[in-house]
Design an enzyme around this catalytic site. Structure first.
Site, mmCIF file in Angstrom:
data_model
loop_
_atom_site.group_PDB
_atom_site.id
_atom_site.type_symbol
_atom_site.label_atom_id
_atom_site.label_comp_id
_atom_site.label_asym_id
_atom_site.label_seq_id
_atom_site.Cartn_x
_atom_site.Cartn_y
_atom_site.Cartn_z
ATOM 1 N N PRO A 172 0.786 -1.231 0.000
ATOM 2 C CA PRO A 172 0.000 0.000 0.000
ATOM 3 C C PRO A 172 0.823 1.287 0.000
ATOM 4 O O PRO A 172 0.280 2.359 -0.203
ATOM 5 C CB PRO A 172 -0.783 -0.104 1.307
ATOM 6 C CG PRO A 172 0.104 -0.938 2.189
ATOM 7 C CD PRO A 172 0.801 -1.908 1.297
ATOM 8 N N ASP A 223 3.502 1.329 -11.369
ATOM 9 C CA ASP A 223 2.412 2.282 -11.142
ATOM 10 C C ASP A 223 2.971 3.554 -10.503
ATOM 11 O O ASP A 223 4.043 3.529 -9.892
ATOM 12 C CB ASP A 223 1.394 1.685 -10.160
ATOM 13 C CG ASP A 223 0.519 0.626 -10.801
ATOM 14 O OD1 ASP A 223 0.649 0.405 -12.008
ATOM 15 O OD2 ASP A 223 -0.302 0.031 -10.068
ATOM 16 N N LYS A 229 -1.209 4.794 -13.158
ATOM 17 C CA LYS A 229 -2.529 5.389 -13.294
ATOM 18 C C LYS A 229 -2.901 6.064 -11.983
ATOM 19 O O LYS A 229 -2.714 5.501 -10.937
ATOM 20 C CB LYS A 229 -3.575 4.317 -13.549
ATOM 21 C CG LYS A 229 -3.308 3.480 -14.751
ATOM 22 C CD LYS A 229 -4.535 2.653 -15.012
ATOM 23 C CE LYS A 229 -4.385 1.627 -16.078
ATOM 24 N NZ LYS A 229 -3.119 1.244 -16.527
ATOM 25 N N GLY A 259 0.598 -1.257 -7.276
ATOM 26 C CA GLY A 259 0.291 -0.875 -5.897
ATOM 27 C C GLY A 259 -0.576 -1.935 -5.224
ATOM 28 O O GLY A 259 -1.389 -2.595 -5.887
ATOM 29 N N GLY A 260 -0.395 -2.127 -3.925
ATOM 30 C CA GLY A 260 -1.229 -3.064 -3.172
ATOM 31 C C GLY A 260 -1.017 -4.489 -3.628
ATOM 32 O O GLY A 260 0.117 -4.948 -3.799
ATOM 33 N N ASP A 261 -2.121 -5.185 -3.828
ATOM 34 C CA ASP A 261 -2.067 -6.547 -4.380
ATOM 35 C C ASP A 261 -2.416 -6.462 -5.867
ATOM 36 O O ASP A 261 -3.372 -5.772 -6.231
ATOM 37 C CB ASP A 261 -3.083 -7.452 -3.662
ATOM 38 C CG ASP A 261 -2.946 -8.882 -4.143
ATOM 39 O OD1 ASP A 261 -2.244 -9.653 -3.484
ATOM 40 O OD2 ASP A 261 -3.497 -9.208 -5.224
ATOM 41 N N THR A 267 -2.869 -5.473 0.442
ATOM 42 C CA THR A 267 -3.853 -4.602 -0.206
ATOM 43 C C THR A 267 -4.265 -3.442 0.710
ATOM 44 O O THR A 267 -4.114 -3.507 1.937
ATOM 45 C CB THR A 267 -5.083 -5.427 -0.652
ATOM 46 O OG1 THR A 267 -5.894 -4.598 -1.489
ATOM 47 C CG2 THR A 267 -5.915 -5.921 0.517
ATOM 48 N N ALA A 268 -4.784 -2.381 0.088
ATOM 49 C CA ALA A 268 -5.122 -1.156 0.832
ATOM 50 C C ALA A 268 -6.125 -1.427 1.957
ATOM 51 O O ALA A 268 -6.047 -0.801 3.016
ATOM 52 C CB ALA A 268 -5.683 -0.108 -0.134
ATOM 53 N N MET A 321 -11.160 3.551 -4.406
ATOM 54 C CA MET A 321 -11.340 4.601 -5.414
ATOM 55 C C MET A 321 -12.668 5.341 -5.225
ATOM 56 O O MET A 321 -13.324 5.708 -6.198
ATOM 57 C CB MET A 321 -11.277 3.998 -6.832
ATOM 58 C CG MET A 321 -9.900 3.475 -7.190
ATOM 59 S SD MET A 321 -9.880 2.658 -8.787
ATOM 60 C CE MET A 321 -10.264 0.983 -8.327
#
Ligand SMILES: C[S@@+](CC[C@H](N)C(=O)[O-])C[C@H]1O[C@@H](n2cnc3c(N)ncnc32)[C@H](O)[C@@H]1O
Length: 252
Positions: free
Chosen positions: A11, A34, A55, A86-88, A116-117, A168
């Site tokens: 994360p 990313d 992105k 990023g994250g998973d 993950t976040a 998001m």
């Protein structure tokens, strides 16, 4: 033919990277990454050429089909190619499009999971996303759909889940709050907005579902997740209240 590694960068904080990811980065010749990947994580790929294909929603990004093609082309010239996400990589990361392209081209690939976040945000809050007797159903959703993409009923998943983590969603706070309340989610549902989890600019904003639009105004533009569910009430409660909640749970 080389191999492509789809690697989760976690994360934010670089020390949340897995040992496997770090070892692969050391061997990498090319890294497509990313925009949210930490510079210290990228620095582990000391020998590699690093290419930003990142992105951030609403901003310029490299077209996915172009990224897919670049990965295939790179694996034809280099032994170790990393796609660092990023994250998973398997959550909201468009990994399947890359996996499909690699499979079609007959390129060997491996996926390295990351933190993950959602779980990073839970850790920041000191809250377990599941809780015995209270939360057995966790949903990871996003209301955001790309241009021309079919909309999905993300709200139905949030309504059904004991705990929901919305990715998001900070820029859609008004829509999220209005839609969920209109469909019967109590306004007082405990909620937290966690921005830049695990990073120095981390921000935690707590409130209720009805407060979400106001809370979102307090964020600073970093990546953020919205968590909602009763697990947050128990965790943020005063110690005495937490004991009462515990007693009620035991009786139930
Ligand atoms: C394109 S999705 C990628 C998710 C990523 N694959 C994962 O597993 O966390 C980007 C979204 O993840 C969430 N996110 C990523 N990093 C975060 C962080 N450090 N703190 C809070 N949310 C984060 C935000 O909702 C952001 O808009």
């Amino acid at each position: 033919m080389g191999k492509v590694y789809l690697v989760g960068a976690g994360p934010g904080a670089s020390d949340l990277l897995t040992l496997r990811a770090a070892e692969i980065l050391k061997r990498a010749e090319l890294v497509f990454h990313d925009s949210l990947v930490h510079p210290q994580t990228l620095a582990l790929a000391a020998r590699a050429r690093k290419i930003l294909v990142g992105k951030r929603s609403g901003r310029h990004s490299t077209a996915q089909s172009f990224i897919n093609k670049r990965l295939v082309d790179a694996a034809r010239k280099h032994a170790v190619v990393v796609r660092l996400k990023g994250g998973d990589p398997l959550l909201f990361g468009r990994a399947q499009e890359e996996i499909d392209a690699l499979r079609r081209a007959g390129i060997d690939f491996e996926i390295v999971p990351g933190v993950t976040a959602a779980t990073a945000a839970g850790a920041e809050l000191g809250v377990s996303l599941t809780r015995r007797g209270l939360a057995r159903h966790v949903a990871f959703v996003t209301p955001r759909a790309g241009q021309g993409e079919r909309k999905n009923d993300w709200a139905a998943s949030v309504l059904a889940a004991d705990t929901a983590v919305i990715y998001m969603g900070a820029g859609l706070a008004e829509e999220i709050s209005t839609e969920l309340i209109a469909r019967g989610k109590p306004k007082a549902t405990p909620l937290a907005l966690v921005e830049s989890a695990t990073l120095p600019g981390r921000r935690i904003l707590r409130g209720t579902l009805a407060d979400l639009p106001a809370l979102a105004l307090g964020t600073g533009g970093g990546p953020a997740v919205v968590l909602l569910g009763e697990v947050l009430r128990a965790a943020s409660a005063e110690p005495v209240l937490a004991e009462k909640i515990e007693a009620i749970l035991k009786r139930a």
